[in-house]
Scaffold this motif. Structure first.
Motif: not given
Ligand code: ADP
Ligand code: MG
Length: 150
Positions: A1-4, A132-141
């Motif tokens: 996910m990318i957000q300005a 802003l770049a967002l990545t998840a590393g787990s199911d919770v994330g």
């Protein structure tokens, strides 16, 4: 996910949204150079959870704990960490286990030593604002990210 995030208020709004969608327990890595907006985001996060006092940048202390509404939140800044072993000495691993939520600036300084994060946020300059770049590393994330996108 990318957000300005075009300005500081956008960073603060995102920090507040990250807080309002946060799970009971979670670990967030905050990547980005000095001045990227990591501490600004954490400050808004803590305020949104109900913290009223100041939020110091833990540049020298490395870790700043908060008790908010019965939850233990850790704000770490590992920029000045000389050696990941110092984390052992600081008892940070136990602190992370005890914390309900932990936000870590400069996680690369603790590489190979910190647990796997639920979310990784990366802030980079874009125009006068930030990307802003967002990545998840787990199911919770992944579930956290889904709530952020709602
Ligand atoms: P870091 O903790 O990453 O070193 P700080 O949060 O201490 O950075 O400082 C970030 C600086 O950038 C602050 O002066 C803040 O006002 C500014 N800032 C934060 N978010 C944005 C944004 N989206 N656009 C422009 N400036 C921002
Ligand atoms: Mg900072």
């Amino acid at each position: 996910m990318i957000q300005a995030l075009p300005d500081e208020s956008a960073t603060r709004a995102f920090g507040a949204r990250l807080a309002s969608t946060s799970p009971k327990r979670g670990l967030v890595f905050l990547e980005g150079d000095l001045g990227a907006g990591k501490t600004t985001l954490v400050r808004a996060f803590l305020r949104a959870l109900g913290h009223h006092g100041p939020v110091k940048s833990p540049t020298y202390t490395l870790v700043e704990p908060y008790e908010i509404g019965g939850r233990r939140i850790l704000h770490c800044d590992l920029y000045r960490l000389a050696d990941p072993e110092e984390l052992e000495y600081l008892g940070l691993r136990e602190d992370l286990d005890d914390a309900t939520l932990a936000l870590v600036e400069w996680p690369s300084q603790g590489a190979g030593w910190l647990p796997v994060p639920d979310l990784v946020l990366s802030l980079t300059p874009q125009g006068g604002g930030r990307r802003l770049a967002l990545t998840a590393g787990s199911d919770v994330g992944r579930r956290w990210m889904a709530r952020l996108l709602e």
